[in-house]
Design an enzyme around this catalytic site. Structure first.
Site, mmCIF file in Angstrom:
data_model
loop_
_atom_site.group_PDB
_atom_site.id
_atom_site.type_symbol
_atom_site.label_atom_id
_atom_site.label_comp_id
_atom_site.label_asym_id
_atom_site.label_seq_id
_atom_site.Cartn_x
_atom_site.Cartn_y
_atom_site.Cartn_z
ATOM 1 N N ASP A 150 -12.205 1.374 3.833
ATOM 2 C CA ASP A 150 -12.188 -0.176 3.692
ATOM 3 C C ASP A 150 -13.711 -0.545 3.567
ATOM 4 O O ASP A 150 -13.958 -1.602 3.373
ATOM 5 C CB ASP A 150 -11.509 -0.724 4.912
ATOM 6 C CG ASP A 150 -10.310 -1.317 4.565
ATOM 7 O OD1 ASP A 150 -9.895 -1.602 3.538
ATOM 8 O OD2 ASP A 150 -9.367 -1.600 5.619
ATOM 9 N N LYS A 157 0.767 -1.257 0.041
ATOM 10 C CA LYS A 157 -0.003 0.111 -0.083
ATOM 11 C C LYS A 157 0.888 1.425 -0.005
ATOM 12 O O LYS A 157 0.677 2.408 -0.852
ATOM 13 C CB LYS A 157 -1.017 0.113 1.159
ATOM 14 C CG LYS A 157 -1.950 -1.167 1.046
ATOM 15 C CD LYS A 157 -2.772 -1.220 2.609
ATOM 16 C CE LYS A 157 -3.793 -2.519 2.374
ATOM 17 N NZ LYS A 157 -4.185 -2.804 3.498
ATOM 18 N N GLN A 201 -5.636 -2.008 9.943
ATOM 19 C CA GLN A 201 -5.055 -3.304 9.250
ATOM 20 C C GLN A 201 -5.756 -4.382 9.960
ATOM 21 O O GLN A 201 -5.540 -4.739 11.021
ATOM 22 C CB GLN A 201 -3.699 -3.215 9.175
ATOM 23 C CG GLN A 201 -3.201 -4.505 8.117
ATOM 24 C CD GLN A 201 -3.530 -4.491 6.898
ATOM 25 O OE1 GLN A 201 -3.515 -3.338 6.098
ATOM 26 N NE2 GLN A 201 -4.117 -5.609 6.225
#
Ligand code: NAP
Length: 279
Positions: free
Chosen positions: A117, A50, A94
């Site tokens: 997300d 990322k 995460q």
């Protein structure tokens, strides 16, 4: 035929580079904040990837690392601050978090407008109701990849193996929006072999190497391999690629299939969040 996620993702990033340049001309600088807890090796690899693409596209990145001992209160303090920071457009915690932390509770601390997300109840509810929202990146990337190859989805029988909130469940909703017929399989499902054989489109999101072999799939099936499995430093999907590739009509490779699409969709969500925030 290979569904080349690497190539399609590159094309998407090219378009995002232009979008970001345009924003910067107006003194707007898209920024993503990533929070990692613990030192899960796979998570560190995902974050590294990322980081690289954020640099390429011109998105600023703020990284926060905590060890396993961090508590919910400390994470809430940081997320609240990031929620209030107008220069931060996307916030990502995460997955997976260590077992002692309640992942759903922590995801839901993120302002839904910065939830790139798509894991907050707000965005999940909107996805369920087919409203405009941040869609989880892997399912979004899979649909985009199929559309890039102009694969018709209407009326197709899609079999998804795996029912996680990150892949299986949101992907089922997206396929329904495309008027496909969806079956979800999980570890307790019966007659799996028969159902898998009946798939026009088969998505495997299990996380077990060689889970799908050539005799399990029908000729002309479209196979999407979401799995990421590590063996001796190499990455494998859930599908026995060499043999299945020869039988089916389309297949995503691992690596360079779903993975790059996931990250491209994350960047797209960050740019979208930034544009919305500066309207
Ligand atoms: P997960 O939460 O562990 O879910 C795995 C799913 O597989 C569960 O629903 C489980 O069923 C099901 N399953 C396990 N054994 C099965 C069996 N024998 N038959 C049928 N179903 C079975 O995993 P996830 O987060 O969805 O991720 C799945 C895989 O995709 C992992 O390898 C992950 O690394 C990878 N992944 C890749 C990307 C990417 O960008 N390429 C993104 C996300 C995830 P139960 O619910 O009954 O336990």
């Amino acid at each position: 035929m290979i569904l080349d996620g690497f190539k399609v993702a590159k094309k998407i990033r090219k378009k995002l580079i232009k979008d970001v340049l345009q924003l910067k001309k107006n003194n707007i600088f898209p920024k993503l904040a990533i929070i990692q807890v613990g030192n899960n090796t796979s998570s560190s690899i995902y974050i590294k990837n990322k980081r690289l693409v954020c640099q390429e596209v011109g998105i600023k990145l703020e990284e926060y690392n905590f060890d396993d001992s961090v508590n919910t209160k400390q994470l809430k303090k940081l997320i609240t601050r990031l929620n209030q920071d107008n220069e931060v457009h996307g916030i990502l915690v995460q997955h997976p978090l260590p077992k002692n932390l309640n992942e759903i509770e922590i995801f839901n601390m993120i302002n839904p407008q910065k939830d790139v997300d798509g894991f907050t109840f707000d965005n999940i509810g909107k996805l369920y109701s087919a409203r405009n929202c941040f869609v989880p990146c892997t399912p979004k990337g899979i649909i985009r990849l199929l559309k890039e190859y102009q694969i018709p989805l209407v009326g197709k029988h899609v079999v998804i193996i795996g029912r996680s909130m990150i892949v299986g469940k949101p992907l089922a909703l997206l396929f329904l929006q495309e008027n496909a017929t969806v079956t979800i399989l999980h570890s307790k499902s019966k007659d799996k072999e028969k159902i898998i054989k009946s798939a026009d489109i088969l998505v495997s999101a299990v996380g077990k190497p060689r889970f799908i072999s050539e005799e399990m799939v029908s000729k002309d099936t479209i196979v999407i391999d979401v799995g990421i499995n590590y063996d001796n430093g190499k990455i494998f999907g859930d599908v026995e690629f060499e043999s299945v590739f020869k039988k089916v009509s389309y297949i995503t490779p691992v690596p360079k299939g779903v993975g790059p699409m996931t990250i491209a969709m994350l960047l797209e969500n960050v740019v979208e969040a930034c544009k919305e925030n500066n309207k």
